[in-house]
Design a protein around this motif. Structure first.
Motif, PDB file in Angstrom:
ATOM      1  N   LEU A  11      -5.816  22.943  33.166  1.00 61.09           N
ATOM      2  CA  LEU A  11      -5.059  24.008  32.493  1.00 61.09           C
ATOM      3  C   LEU A  11      -3.577  23.654  32.445  1.00 61.09           C
ATOM      4  O   LEU A  11      -2.902  23.885  31.428  1.00 61.09           O
ATOM      5  N   TRP A  12      -3.054  23.086  33.525  1.00 61.82           N
ATOM      6  CA  TRP A  12      -1.647  22.652  33.568  1.00 61.82           C
ATOM      7  C   TRP A  12      -1.385  21.588  32.514  1.00 61.82           C
ATOM      8  O   TRP A  12      -0.406  21.675  31.761  1.00 61.82           O
ATOM      9  N   CYS A  15      -1.406  23.296  29.058  1.00 58.15           N
ATOM     10  CA  CYS A  15      -0.197  24.083  28.788  1.00 58.15           C
ATOM     11  C   CYS A  15       1.011  23.182  28.521  1.00 58.15           C
ATOM     12  O   CYS A  15       1.811  23.462  27.619  1.00 58.15           O
ATOM     13  N   MET A  18       0.725  21.750  25.093  1.00 61.05           N
ATOM     14  CA  MET A  18       0.894  22.747  24.033  1.00 61.05           C
ATOM     15  C   MET A  18       2.348  23.132  23.793  1.00 61.05           C
ATOM     16  O   MET A  18       2.682  23.632  22.715  1.00 61.05           O
ATOM     17  N   LEU A  19       3.210  22.931  24.781  1.00 62.93           N
ATOM     18  CA  LEU A  19       4.553  23.516  24.731  1.00 62.93           C
ATOM     19  C   LEU A  19       5.308  23.146  23.464  1.00 62.93           C
ATOM     20  O   LEU A  19       5.850  24.014  22.765  1.00 62.93           O
ATOM     21  N   SER A 144      -2.957  25.776  19.555  1.00 59.20           N
ATOM     22  CA  SER A 144      -1.607  26.266  19.246  1.00 59.20           C
ATOM     23  C   SER A 144      -1.351  26.429  17.751  1.00 59.20           C
ATOM     24  O   SER A 144      -0.726  27.419  17.359  1.00 59.20           O
ATOM     25  N   PHE A 171       6.807  31.695  28.550  1.00 61.41           N
ATOM     26  CA  PHE A 171       5.855  30.600  28.688  1.00 61.41           C
ATOM     27  C   PHE A 171       6.463  29.464  29.505  1.00 61.41           C
ATOM     28  O   PHE A 171       5.791  28.849  30.346  1.00 61.41           O
ATOM     29  N   LEU A 175       5.047  27.859  33.112  1.00 66.91           N
ATOM     30  CA  LEU A 175       4.844  26.425  33.304  1.00 66.91           C
ATOM     31  C   LEU A 175       5.600  25.902  34.522  1.00 66.91           C
ATOM     32  O   LEU A 175       5.100  25.036  35.256  1.00 66.91           O
TER      33      LEU A 175
END
Length: 400
Positions: A11-12, A15, A18-19, A144, A171, A175
């Protein structure tokens, strides 16, 4: 090295990956609203995307070598702090000039995530496991382009376009918290050369690799096609009469296609070697951009569907290509994985910046500009594949 990442680490990774895409995609449906609010031109609003890509490119040249020297976690925390501060500036920008400066700073923060998650994968995982990790994360990244514009359109409708950047601040904070819970993966015990000497050695090693150059060119070409569409499609669809919400929804089919490509690649990697898959995926990519170019040359579409359908096939190709070429480009550089990842993403993003800038500069020509830029990337991808084949043949001769 561990065999598989945990669910929290996966998941990390997702994320972090995706940023940068969230920062580009969330505000796309609000392009016309922002243009009217700032009383400026379409080209300058399009430039807010192009300048973001430039910042993403330049920052990665710094974060890669820096994280190889002082560690992934410290550098990533600095990047998240800069991203959050710049997002606040975007939210309260009084004019397009301030927005351009804030977007550049926002990109400098966001690109730390792009470099470091790829470097951590190379640090922790080997060969097929690395390819499978990339093949797991890349389709999640595809969420995204679908969810971000929808969320952006909803936020704009309820609270105004500035709320989009406030959401990005949140967000970035999430993170940062996740990052603090992850262990350091960089080898900080190795002997450290003077930074200029180390960079010269690392860049010489990386840039002398035809395998790296070829995979980088393919990565750049596929990404540039995608960003050409992202830059031009909001204005093309607005001219066709679509609303901001419609524009946001239009990114859903291509996202499903990207996910299909990514997880399809993941399954095929269990049966076939990546070098067997790559030429077939490239044929799909080149065929898709060619069809889009021919449609815009010979017709005047009144709806987005004649372009969106072949673009979905392009998204399938990109979803399948990315895990293969990123893993192959970086796998030989475990001694300087973040530097290699930073250089890979710098060169890729500079090509995207050029393509996005071209589409922005000629936005008045509409769809023709978008598809011409995408058609050119098809030739670029073929050049990259020629380098990959040459590197493979040279390796075969050396081991024969």
């Amino acid at each position: 090295m561990t065999n598989q990442p945990s669910k929290i680490t996966t998941l990390w990774f997702a994320c972090l990956s995706m940023l940068g895409f969230l920062a580009t995609d969330m505000y796309l449906p609000a392009f016309e609203t922002i243009r009217a609010d700032f009383n400026t031109s379409q080209s300058l609003i399009g430039l807010t995307l192009s300048i973001f890509l430039l910042g993403m490119a330049l920052g990665q040249l710094i974060y890669g070598p820096l994280s190889d020297r002082i560690g992934r976690i410290k550098v990533l925390m600095g990047g998240m702090t800069l991203f959050s501060i710049a997002s606040v500036l975007c939210a309260f920008a009084p004019n397009v000039e301030m927005m351009l400066l804030a977007r550049f700073a926002q990109a400098l923060g966001a690109c730390s995530a792009t470099v470091i998650w790829q470097a951590v994968v190379i640090d922790r995982y080997e060969g097929k496991v690395s390819e499978r990790v990339f093949a797991t994360i890349m389709p999640l990244v595809a969420l995204s382009p679908a969810l971000a514009p929808l969320a952006g359109a909803m936020l704009e409708g309820q609270f105004g376009w500035r709320s989009i950047f406030v959401a990005l601040v949140g967000f970035g904070a999430v993170l940062a918290i996740m990052t603090l819970k992850e262990p350091e993966s960089a080898n900080l015990d190795k002997k450290q050369e003077k930074i200029t000497v180390q960079l010269r050695q690392d860049y010489r090693q990386i840039l002398s690799s035809k395998k790296f150059i070829g995979n980088m060119i393919i990565f750049a070409a596929c990404s540039a096609a995608f960003f050409s569409y992202l830059t031009g499609s909001p204005f093309v669809m607005s001219a066709m009469g679509y609303s901001g919400a419609d524009i946001g929804l239009s990114y859903a089919p291509q996202t499903v296609a990207f996910i299909v490509g990514g997880y399809g690649c993941r399954m095929l990697l269990n049966k076939y070697d990546s070098q067997q898959l790559l030429p077939w995926i490239l044929k799909l990519f080149v065929g898709s951009v060619t069809v889009m170019f021919l449609i815009s040359m010979n017709t005047e579409p009144k709806t987005i569907w004649p372009i969106l359908i072949p673009f979905c096939f392009l998204a399938v190709a990109n979803g399948a290509i990315y895990p293969i070429i990123i893993s192959k480009a970086l796998e030989d550089f475990k001694n300087c994985s973040a530097t290699a990842a930073g250089l890979l993403n710098f060169l890729q993003t500079m090509v995207c910046f050029a393509a996005s800038g071209l589409v922005s500069a000629f936005a008045m020509y509409g769809l023709m500009t978008v598809t011409t830029a995408m058609f050119i990337t098809g030739f670029l991808a073929l050049i990259g594949y020629a380098f990959v084949v040459k590197a493979r043949n040279e390796l075969a001769l050396q081991t024969a």
